[in-house]
Design an enzyme around this catalytic site. Sequence first.
Site, PDB file in Angstrom:
ATOM      1  N   GLU A  25    -127.820  67.682  32.568  1.00 16.70           N
ATOM      2  CA  GLU A  25    -128.104  67.491  31.137  1.00 16.70           C
ATOM      3  C   GLU A  25    -129.061  68.559  30.614  1.00 16.70           C
ATOM      4  O   GLU A  25    -129.660  69.313  31.397  1.00 16.70           O
ATOM      5  CB  GLU A  25    -128.698  66.104  30.885  1.00 16.70           C
ATOM      6  CG  GLU A  25    -130.070  65.901  31.504  1.00 16.70           C
ATOM      7  CD  GLU A  25    -130.982  65.013  30.665  1.00 16.70           C
ATOM      8  OE1 GLU A  25    -131.152  65.310  29.469  1.00 16.70           O
ATOM      9  OE2 GLU A  25    -131.542  64.049  31.219  1.00 16.70           O
ATOM     10  N   LYS A 159    -137.962  55.190  33.949  1.00 15.89           N
ATOM     11  CA  LYS A 159    -139.382  55.349  33.644  1.00 15.89           C
ATOM     12  C   LYS A 159    -139.907  54.078  32.991  1.00 15.89           C
ATOM     13  O   LYS A 159    -139.225  53.468  32.165  1.00 15.89           O
ATOM     14  CB  LYS A 159    -139.515  56.518  32.682  1.00 15.89           C
ATOM     15  CG  LYS A 159    -140.846  57.200  32.707  1.00 15.89           C
ATOM     16  CD  LYS A 159    -140.781  58.444  31.854  1.00 15.89           C
ATOM     17  CE  LYS A 159    -140.192  59.604  32.633  1.00 15.89           C
ATOM     18  NZ  LYS A 159    -139.962  60.779  31.791  1.00 15.89           N
TER      19      LYS A 159
HETATM   20  N1  PSU Z   1    -135.900  59.276  30.310  1.00 19.63           N
HETATM   21  C1  PSU Z   1    -136.627  60.078  31.101  1.00 19.63           C
HETATM   22  N2  PSU Z   1    -136.566  61.434  30.892  1.00 19.63           N
HETATM   23  C2  PSU Z   1    -135.752  61.990  29.949  1.00 19.63           C
HETATM   24  C3  PSU Z   1    -134.980  61.116  29.123  1.00 19.63           C
HETATM   25  C4  PSU Z   1    -135.076  59.779  29.362  1.00 19.63           C
HETATM   26  O1  PSU Z   1    -137.344  59.599  31.959  1.00 19.63           O
HETATM   27  O2  PSU Z   1    -135.722  63.226  29.795  1.00 19.63           O
HETATM   28  C5  PSU Z   1    -134.042  61.710  28.085  1.00 19.63           C
HETATM   29  C6  PSU Z   1    -132.600  61.729  28.644  1.00 19.63           C
HETATM   30  O3  PSU Z   1    -131.927  62.870  28.124  1.00 19.63           O
HETATM   31  C7  PSU Z   1    -132.015  60.461  28.065  1.00 19.63           C
HETATM   32  C8  PSU Z   1    -132.669  60.397  26.711  1.00 19.63           C
HETATM   33  O4  PSU Z   1    -130.610  60.469  27.961  1.00 19.63           O
HETATM   34  O5  PSU Z   1    -134.015  60.833  26.953  1.00 19.63           O
HETATM   35  C9  PSU Z   1    -132.637  59.015  26.118  1.00 19.63           C
HETATM   36  O6  PSU Z   1    -133.045  59.054  24.792  1.00 19.63           O
HETATM   37  P1  PSU Z   1    -132.915  57.715  23.886  1.00 19.63           P
HETATM   38  O7  PSU Z   1    -133.904  56.758  24.454  1.00 19.63           O
HETATM   39  O8  PSU Z   1    -133.283  58.184  22.481  1.00 19.63           O
HETATM   40  O9  PSU Z   1    -131.487  57.269  23.978  1.00 19.63           O
END
Ligand code: PSU
Length: 303
Positions: A25, A159
């Site tokens: 990603e 996380k």
């Molecule tokens: N969680 C992490 N590190 C990250 C992300 C999530 O520990 O870098 C990033 C990933 O790209 C994930 C995105 O797909 O954040 C999720 O964002 P949202 O919660 O807005 O869907």
Amino acid sequence: MPFQLHFSAEVSEALRDNRPVVALESTIIAHGMPYPKNVETATAVEQIIRDHGATPATIAILGGNIHVGLSAQQLNELGTAKDVWKVSLRDLPFVVSQHLHGATTVAATMRIAAKAGIPIFVTGGIGGVHRGAAYSMDVSADLTEMAQTNVAVISAGIKSILDIGLTLEKLETLGVPVVTYGSDLFPSFYSRESGFKSPLRLDAPSAIAAMLAVKWELGINGSVLIANPVPVEHEVPHVVMEEHIRKALDAADTAKVKGKDITPFLLKYIAEQTVGESLAANIELVKNNARLGAQIAVSYSAK
Ligand code: PSU
Ligand code: MN
């Protein structure tokens, strides 16, 4: 065709020859780590995948073009440009048709990887059910994408900015198996534990590849979440992280951060609070995931 996938030479040759490929990603590059660590880490992660017998395919959008595999120059552009959208599934058609730059989240990367014919994908951590989601309804589109798209996700767990328990419940509802590599404990990104047991455990990349093959052969669509605990020498203890995360959540509340900005805000705040320690763990866990992802891809492609 309103769009096409732009493959790097390395990736298109590997796919043509049926050699193992690992998707990566790009939100982590543009929004997850500061420059120049972001570009250095992305470059090192790609090399680890090559060293373990697979081909890396970093997925991102540049000027509206969807790239599967980036050159060093394109990686640098993505890591330094100021105007890079965070692209989840709902943002994808807009950013492509408006010819913008975009860094893809887990959800958007999975969808593109599936279109490209790449079933194995390495990230750091997935999005999930946020704390307080009972009121905010903030649940990442990563989860609904994992329910339907046949791409396995290798991560270091979830996380604890998120509600890990509710995220595991939601994955169960969506029919997404959760397997921890080599541990009974479900990890929480920076830490090897989370307070939750892993629903499933497997101890070999070939066993994980075999499970993926059975799932998809049975016609059970969707992902498998593979949790790979951070190596013990790089872990930040769960209790230490919990304190930083509470502060980050309070700060987000005070600053009234909303929607897609919440996750990048929390990640940045925690990185600043822990001055380098969490960033070092983050870099090492992604490298560790790249090793496992390549091993799974090699085993899966031999099946
Ligand atoms: N969680 C992490 N590190 C990250 C992300 C999530 O520990 O870098 C990033 C990933 O790209 C994930 C995105 O797909 O954040 C999720 O964002 P949202 O919660 O807005 O869907
Ligand atoms: Mn959200």
